[in-house]
Design a protein around this motif. Structure first.
Motif, PDB file in Angstrom:
ATOM      1  N   PRO A  51       0.815  -1.222   0.000  1.00 10.25           N
ATOM      2  CA  PRO A  51       0.000   0.000   0.000  1.00 10.25           C
ATOM      3  C   PRO A  51       0.847   1.271   0.000  1.00 10.25           C
ATOM      4  CG  PRO A  51      -0.933  -1.608   1.515  1.00 10.25           C
ATOM      5  CD  PRO A  51       0.396  -2.163   1.063  1.00 10.25           C
ATOM      6  N   GLN A  52       2.090   1.164   0.499  1.00  4.55           N
ATOM      7  CA  GLN A  52       2.994   2.324   0.508  1.00  4.55           C
ATOM      8  C   GLN A  52       3.729   2.492  -0.816  1.00  4.55           C
ATOM      9  OE1 GLN A  52       3.061  -0.163   2.969  1.00  4.55           O
ATOM     10  NE2 GLN A  52       1.610   1.034   4.185  1.00  4.55           N
ATOM     11  N   LYS A 169      11.257  -3.386  -0.601  1.00  5.61           N
ATOM     12  CA  LYS A 169      12.403  -2.514  -0.372  1.00  5.61           C
ATOM     13  C   LYS A 169      12.473  -1.361  -1.367  1.00  5.61           C
ATOM     14  CE  LYS A 169      15.307  -6.286   1.409  1.00  5.61           C
ATOM     15  NZ  LYS A 169      16.556  -7.072   1.180  1.00  5.61           N
ATOM     16  N   THR A 170      11.981  -1.578  -2.573  1.00  5.39           N
ATOM     17  CA  THR A 170      12.248  -0.681  -3.691  1.00  5.39           C
ATOM     18  C   THR A 170      10.955  -0.142  -4.282  1.00  5.39           C
ATOM     19  OG1 THR A 170      14.177  -2.043  -4.235  1.00  5.39           O
ATOM     20  CG2 THR A 170      13.416  -0.529  -5.933  1.00  5.39           C
ATOM     21  N   TYR A 171      10.987   1.106  -4.731  1.00  6.50           N
ATOM     22  CA  TYR A 171       9.872   1.645  -5.497  1.00  6.50           C
ATOM     23  C   TYR A 171       9.979   1.155  -6.943  1.00  6.50           C
ATOM     24  CZ  TYR A 171       9.063   4.739  -1.537  1.00  6.50           C
ATOM     25  OH  TYR A 171       8.800   5.227  -0.276  1.00  6.50           O
ATOM     26  N   PRO A 172       8.870   0.822  -7.589  1.00  6.38           N
ATOM     27  CA  PRO A 172       8.955   0.262  -8.938  1.00  6.38           C
ATOM     28  C   PRO A 172       9.613   1.188  -9.952  1.00  6.38           C
ATOM     29  CG  PRO A 172       6.684   0.837  -8.376  1.00  6.38           C
ATOM     30  CD  PRO A 172       7.483   0.923  -7.115  1.00  6.38           C
ATOM     31  N   ILE A 173       9.453   2.487  -9.793  1.00  7.75           N
ATOM     32  CA  ILE A 173      10.099   3.407 -10.728  1.00  7.75           C
ATOM     33  C   ILE A 173      11.619   3.342 -10.578  1.00  7.75           C
ATOM     34  CG2 ILE A 173      10.433   5.874 -11.256  1.00  7.75           C
ATOM     35  CD1 ILE A 173       7.448   6.255 -10.864  1.00  7.75           C
ATOM     36  N   GLU A 174      12.123   3.162  -9.353  1.00 14.80           N
ATOM     37  CA  GLU A 174      13.573   3.004  -9.165  1.00 14.80           C
ATOM     38  C   GLU A 174      14.079   1.760  -9.888  1.00 14.80           C
ATOM     39  OE1 GLU A 174      14.197   5.075  -4.772  1.00 14.80           O
ATOM     40  OE2 GLU A 174      13.941   2.903  -4.919  1.00 14.80           O
ATOM     41  N   ALA A 175      13.233   0.734 -10.012  1.00 16.44           N
ATOM     42  CA  ALA A 175      13.589  -0.495 -10.717  1.00 16.44           C
ATOM     43  C   ALA A 175      13.207  -0.445 -12.198  1.00 16.44           C
ATOM     44  CB  ALA A 175      12.918  -1.687 -10.051  1.00 16.44           C
ATOM     45  N   ASN A 176      12.845   0.758 -12.686  1.00 19.50           N
ATOM     46  CA  ASN A 176      12.602   1.012 -14.105  1.00 19.50           C
ATOM     47  C   ASN A 176      11.335   0.351 -14.650  1.00 19.50           C
ATOM     48  OD1 ASN A 176      15.107   2.368 -14.024  1.00 19.50           O
ATOM     49  ND2 ASN A 176      16.194   0.481 -14.522  1.00 19.50           N
ATOM     50  N   PHE A 177      10.387   0.014 -13.789  1.00 20.40           N
ATOM     51  CA  PHE A 177       9.145  -0.573 -14.280  1.00 20.40           C
ATOM     52  C   PHE A 177       8.418   0.381 -15.223  1.00 20.40           C
ATOM     53  CE2 PHE A 177       9.952  -3.877 -11.435  1.00 20.40           C
ATOM     54  CZ  PHE A 177       8.954  -4.834 -11.431  1.00 20.40           C
ATOM     55  N   ASP A 178       8.526   1.672 -14.976  1.00 20.53           N
ATOM     56  CA  ASP A 178       7.851   2.635 -15.847  1.00 20.53           C
ATOM     57  C   ASP A 178       8.440   2.665 -17.247  1.00 20.53           C
ATOM     58  OD1 ASP A 178      10.179   3.695 -14.566  1.00 20.53           O
ATOM     59  OD2 ASP A 178       9.573   5.727 -15.095  1.00 20.53           O
ATOM     60  N   LEU A 179       9.723   2.346 -17.387  1.00 17.71           N
ATOM     61  CA  LEU A 179      10.393   2.359 -18.685  1.00 17.71           C
ATOM     62  C   LEU A 179      10.346   0.999 -19.368  1.00 17.71           C
ATOM     63  CD1 LEU A 179      13.549   4.472 -17.742  1.00 17.71           C
ATOM     64  CD2 LEU A 179      11.296   5.264 -18.509  1.00 17.71           C
ATOM     65  N   LEU A 180       9.888  -0.012 -18.647  1.00 22.25           N
ATOM     66  CA  LEU A 180       9.794  -1.372 -19.183  1.00 22.25           C
ATOM     67  C   LEU A 180       8.335  -1.809 -19.341  1.00 22.25           C
ATOM     68  CD1 LEU A 180      12.678  -2.972 -17.091  1.00 22.25           C
ATOM     69  CD2 LEU A 180      12.660  -2.677 -19.583  1.00 22.25           C
ATOM     70  N   VAL A 191      -3.162  -1.100  -5.958  1.00 19.42           N
ATOM     71  CA  VAL A 191      -2.505  -1.040  -4.659  1.00 19.42           C
ATOM     72  C   VAL A 191      -1.168  -0.303  -4.815  1.00 19.42           C
ATOM     73  CG1 VAL A 191      -1.502  -2.369  -2.769  1.00 19.42           C
ATOM     74  CG2 VAL A 191      -3.594  -3.171  -3.883  1.00 19.42           C
ATOM     75  N   GLY A 192      -0.948   0.748  -4.013  1.00 14.98           N
ATOM     76  CA  GLY A 192       0.280   1.529  -4.095  1.00 14.98           C
ATOM     77  C   GLY A 192       0.273   2.584  -5.187  1.00 14.98           C
ATOM     78  N   GLN A 193      -0.896   2.800  -5.808  1.00 13.32           N
ATOM     79  CA  GLN A 193      -0.971   3.713  -6.960  1.00 13.32           C
ATOM     80  C   GLN A 193      -0.652   5.160  -6.601  1.00 13.32           C
ATOM     81  OE1 GLN A 193      -3.848   5.940  -7.385  1.00 13.32           O
ATOM     82  NE2 GLN A 193      -3.209   6.748  -9.375  1.00 13.32           N
ATOM     83  N   GLU A 194      -1.094   5.603  -5.440  1.00 12.67           N
ATOM     84  CA  GLU A 194      -0.933   7.021  -5.090  1.00 12.67           C
ATOM     85  C   GLU A 194       0.533   7.434  -5.058  1.00 12.67           C
ATOM     86  OE1 GLU A 194      -2.141  10.167  -1.509  1.00 12.67           O
ATOM     87  OE2 GLU A 194      -2.898   8.112  -1.479  1.00 12.67           O
ATOM     88  N   THR A 195       1.357   6.645  -4.359  1.00 10.41           N
ATOM     89  CA  THR A 195       2.795   6.964  -4.276  1.00 10.41           C
ATOM     90  C   THR A 195       3.454   6.860  -5.639  1.00 10.41           C
ATOM     91  OG1 THR A 195       2.884   6.144  -2.006  1.00 10.41           O
ATOM     92  CG2 THR A 195       4.974   6.320  -3.188  1.00 10.41           C
ATOM     93  N   THR A 196       3.121   5.803  -6.390  1.00 10.57           N
ATOM     94  CA  THR A 196       3.733   5.576  -7.702  1.00 10.57           C
ATOM     95  C   THR A 196       3.410   6.714  -8.661  1.00 10.57           C
ATOM     96  OG1 THR A 196       3.494   3.196  -7.334  1.00 10.57           O
ATOM     97  CG2 THR A 196       3.951   3.916  -9.579  1.00 10.57           C
ATOM     98  N   SER A 197       2.154   7.108  -8.722  1.00 13.08           N
ATOM     99  CA  SER A 197       1.748   8.187  -9.632  1.00 13.08           C
ATOM    100  C   SER A 197       2.353   9.524  -9.219  1.00 13.08           C
ATOM    101  CB  SER A 197       0.221   8.297  -9.670  1.00 13.08           C
ATOM    102  OG  SER A 197      -0.342   7.139 -10.211  1.00 13.08           O
ATOM    103  N   ARG A 198       2.448   9.758  -7.911  1.00 13.44           N
ATOM    104  CA  ARG A 198       3.034  11.013  -7.446  1.00 13.44           C
ATOM    105  C   ARG A 198       4.495  11.131  -7.870  1.00 13.44           C
ATOM    106  NH1 ARG A 198       3.363  10.322  -2.122  1.00 13.44           N
ATOM    107  NH2 ARG A 198       1.102  10.444  -1.920  1.00 13.44           N
ATOM    108  N   MET A 199       5.259  10.032  -7.735  1.00 16.39           N
ATOM    109  CA  MET A 199       6.667  10.060  -8.136  1.00 16.39           C
ATOM    110  C   MET A 199       6.807  10.390  -9.615  1.00 16.39           C
ATOM    111  SD  MET A 199       8.339   6.817  -6.065  1.00 16.39           S
ATOM    112  CE  MET A 199       9.985   7.135  -6.718  1.00 16.39           C
ATOM    113  N   LYS A 200       5.960   9.791 -10.442  1.00 19.50           N
ATOM    114  CA  LYS A 200       6.039  10.030 -11.884  1.00 19.50           C
ATOM    115  C   LYS A 200       5.567  11.427 -12.241  1.00 19.50           C
ATOM    116  CE  LYS A 200       6.950   8.222 -15.953  1.00 19.50           C
ATOM    117  NZ  LYS A 200       8.289   7.713 -16.294  1.00 19.50           N
ATOM    118  N   ARG A 201       4.489  11.844 -11.612  1.00 20.43           N
ATOM    119  CA  ARG A 201       3.898  13.158 -11.938  1.00 20.43           C
ATOM    120  C   ARG A 201       4.840  14.302 -11.591  1.00 20.43           C
ATOM    121  NH1 ARG A 201      -0.283  12.337  -9.276  1.00 20.43           N
ATOM    122  NH2 ARG A 201       0.176  13.496  -7.377  1.00 20.43           N
ATOM    123  N   ARG A 202       5.486  14.185 -10.453  1.00 22.22           N
ATOM    124  CA  ARG A 202       6.398  15.256 -10.035  1.00 22.22           C
ATOM    125  C   ARG A 202       7.705  15.238 -10.815  1.00 22.22           C
ATOM    126  NH1 ARG A 202       5.794  15.139  -3.395  1.00 22.22           N
ATOM    127  NH2 ARG A 202       3.653  15.951  -3.314  1.00 22.22           N
TER     128      ARG A 202
END
Length: 281
Positions: A51-52, A169-180, A191-202
């Protein structure tokens, strides 16, 4: 000369069969990948997050006539199934282990042609990662390989894996999930969408997993990557001469690095160079 097409069984992967009338809506509200839109013949990469917003388990969604397979790490299959059961609630969904064998067809730096016959799905991350096979035999004209050779190909391409991100341990964007192609930012809640979208949006992405070249054997997991006396990241998985590191983009890119006192350098793969260049600017 065309590249050699190579076939390997993936002992580290196993399957969960998901079915029932609500399977699409059930997964849609949980994982980072969109499953509402049919995508036959594609193994869609994604993950289940905490959720985080941290990575719990990676997975591929492979559609079948009735439902889908989740292609997951074998050692985490039972834990992931238990997690899915918790989320199931009143949804009309069936969840069961499936022992169909997982394989892969690849060709070094190239993209092999679609193999003949059923049971194949294109790896949704990169064309160079080839095709994932389910219950298939080795195609004629291909060369048998080990899973270690497949891991070596991924390392050369700079594609991280579960050994790099671990669990929770890791945020998916740090592991390049957004680029893959592992996160659909338009699908709505998961689940976990709020944090993930915020990182990308900012657009404030400070750390990413990148391939790193060095001299000698692979450093121990967690070894510091330094630029001068400053910490620029930490080593993750690797082999002699090359590994994956989680690095600070503002310190590591283009810098003369050291790992255990040995010279090292980050090598940004072509498939992510534009995105990383913008983030480090």
């Amino acid at each position: 000369m065309s590249p050699t097409v190579t076939f390997a069984h993936l002992q580290s992967r196993s399957l969960i069969a998901v079915g029932g009338p609500d399977w699409r809506s059930f997964l849609q509200g949980l994982i980072t990948q969109d499953v509402e839109t049919p995508a036959p013949g594609v193994a869609r990469f994604g993950a289940l997050l905490t959720p985080q917003g941290r990575l719990l388990y990676d997975l591929f969604v492979v559609e079948r006539e009735e439902g889908a397979w989740l292609d997951v790490e074998a050692e985490h299959r039972d834990a992931l199934m238990q997690r899915l059961m918790i989320y199931r609630l009143r949804a009309k969904v069936e969840i069961a282990a499936d022992d169909t064998r997982v394989s892969v067809l690849f060709a070094g730096d190239g993209a092999p042609a679609q193999p003949d016959g059923p049971g194949w799905a294109r790896d949704g991350r990169l064309a160079e990662l080839g095709w994932r096979g389910y219950g298939v035999d080795m195609p004629a004209g291909t060369v048998a390989a080990s899973e270690a050779e497949r891991e070596a190909q991924k390392l050369q391409l700079g594609v991280p894996g579960p050994k790099d991100w671990g669990v929770d341990k890791t945020y998916p964007i740090e592991a390049n999930f957004d680029l893959l192609n592992g996160i659909d930012f338009h699908k709505g809640c998961f689940v976990g969408q709020e944090t993930t979208s915020r990182m990308k949006r900012r657009g404030v992405i400070k750390n990413r997993m990148l391939p790193i070249a060095y001299e000698g054997p692979a450093p121990v997991f967690g070894t510091e990557v330094l630029v001068g006396d400053l910490r620029a990241g930490e080593m993750l998985s690797g082999v002699a001469g090359r590994g994956i590191a989680l690095v600070r983009l503002d310190r590591a890119l283009g810098a003369a690095l050291t790992v255990e006192g040995r010279p090292a350098r980050v090598e940004v793969p072509a498939w992510m160079s534009a995105a990383v260049g913008e983030e480090a600017a």
